[in-house]
Design an enzyme around this catalytic site. Structure first.
Site, PDB file in Angstrom:
ATOM      1  CG  HIS A  16      -1.597   1.183   1.238  1.00  0.00           C
ATOM      2  ND1 HIS A  16      -2.619   1.881   0.514  1.00  0.00           N
ATOM      3  CD2 HIS A  16      -1.816   2.126   2.409  1.00  0.00           C
ATOM      4  CE1 HIS A  16      -3.042   2.896   0.945  1.00  0.00           C
ATOM      5  NE2 HIS A  16      -2.741   3.223   1.988  1.00  0.00           N
ATOM      6  CG  HIS A  57      -0.873   7.413   0.905  1.00  0.00           C
ATOM      7  ND1 HIS A  57      -2.338   8.040   1.279  1.00  0.00           N
ATOM      8  CD2 HIS A  57      -0.808   6.095   1.744  1.00  0.00           C
ATOM      9  CE1 HIS A  57      -2.815   7.243   2.153  1.00  0.00           C
ATOM     10  NE2 HIS A  57      -1.755   6.571   2.651  1.00  0.00           N
ATOM     11  CG  ASP A  97       3.297  -5.594 -21.466  1.00  0.00           C
ATOM     12  OD1 ASP A  97       2.781  -6.527 -22.131  1.00  0.00           O
ATOM     13  OD2 ASP A  97       4.358  -4.781 -21.965  1.00  0.00           O
ATOM     14  CG  HIS A  99      -6.958   5.217   1.411  1.00  0.00           C
ATOM     15  ND1 HIS A  99      -7.455   4.094   2.408  1.00  0.00           N
ATOM     16  CD2 HIS A  99      -5.902   5.464   1.838  1.00  0.00           C
ATOM     17  CE1 HIS A  99      -6.283   3.832   2.950  1.00  0.00           C
ATOM     18  NE2 HIS A  99      -5.413   4.722   2.657  1.00  0.00           N
ATOM     19  CE1 TYR A 147       8.720  -8.692 -21.971  1.00  0.00           C
ATOM     20  CE2 TYR A 147       8.793  -9.804 -19.903  1.00  0.00           C
ATOM     21  CZ  TYR A 147       9.277  -8.668 -20.513  1.00  0.00           C
ATOM     22  OH  TYR A 147       9.897  -7.626 -20.236  1.00  0.00           O
TER      23      TYR A 147
END
Length: 229
Positions: A94, A96, A119, A170, A226
């Site tokens: 997580h 910001h 991709d 958020h 790939y």
């Protein structure tokens, strides 16, 4: 306990700094040991340059601290809910980061405008609904995880194919096979969000389904070619 995993989670958290995705203490990475059901996560509010591997906190999936002298990240209930609801993931991150947060604050998904996005994810990166007053005043972080899972289930989005979400007002959460993979996906998401913002200012149109499928499946599909075998 889980000393190797603590080291890995510590290093994954430092990647958020290396990738320039966090300021101060604004981010966290966790990783789960699926055999034991234990999760290692960054401690709450500890500066990255002062943090040590032994500071990582061990939690179980019931939200109980198993080991650690410090409090776990305040986002721990969100991470735990994602591990419970998305059983194939191994790490959660997580941040910001600026462009991803901007889309979250605008309550807009990130469309797939081209092959860089394709991709990374098969389709748009969704934005959740806003949490209700009751959800915010209740178990806020747990309810954040529930709203993320609800977003994917209600819209029939494969969490393996789209390893990221924007939480309304958020910011972004990403996941992957482990903590380092989740941190890398946070970096890719931020770059994709930046490209999408710039593409929008140029009045770009989303990429065709054909090019999206080609680029996603050549990298992630059963017949992917790939990279090196």
């Amino acid at each position: 306990m889980l000393e190797n995993l603590k080291q890995k989670v510590y290093e994954a958290n430092l990647k958020l700094v290396e990738y320039k995705l966090v300021l101060f203490t604004w981010g966290n990475v966790s990783e789960i040991d699926r055999e034991t059901g234990l999760v290692v996560i960054k401690p709450s509010g500890v500066d990255y340059d002062k943090m040590k591997p032994e500071d990582m906190v061990v939690m179980n999936l019931n939200g109980e601290k198993v080991e650690g002298n410090l409090n776990p990240s305040s986002d721990t209930p969100t991470h735990l809910e994602l591990y419970r609801r998305f059983p194939e993931i191994g790490g959660v991150a997580h941040t910001h980061s600026t462009f991803a947060v901007s889309y979250a604050q605008a309550a807009r998904e990130i469309p797939c405008y081209g092959t860089t996005h394709a991709d990374f994810a098969f389709g748009a990166v969704p934005c959740t609904r806003d949490l209700t007053k009751e959800e915010i005043e209740g178990e806020y972080e747990l309810n954040t995880g529930k709203v993320i899972a609800e977003c994917f289930e209600a819209n029939a989005i494969d969490y393996n194919a789209v390893p990221a979400v924007l939480v309304h007002s958020h910011g972004p959460f990403t996941w992957g096979k482990n903590g380092l993979d989740a941190a890398k996906n946070s970096a890719v998401l931020e770059e994709v969000a930046k490209m999408a913002y710039l593409s929008t200012t140029l009045n770009a149109k989303p990429a065709s389904e054909d090019i999206k499928k080609k680029h996603y499946f050549r990298k992630h599909g059963a017949g992917a070619y790939y990279g090196q075998k």
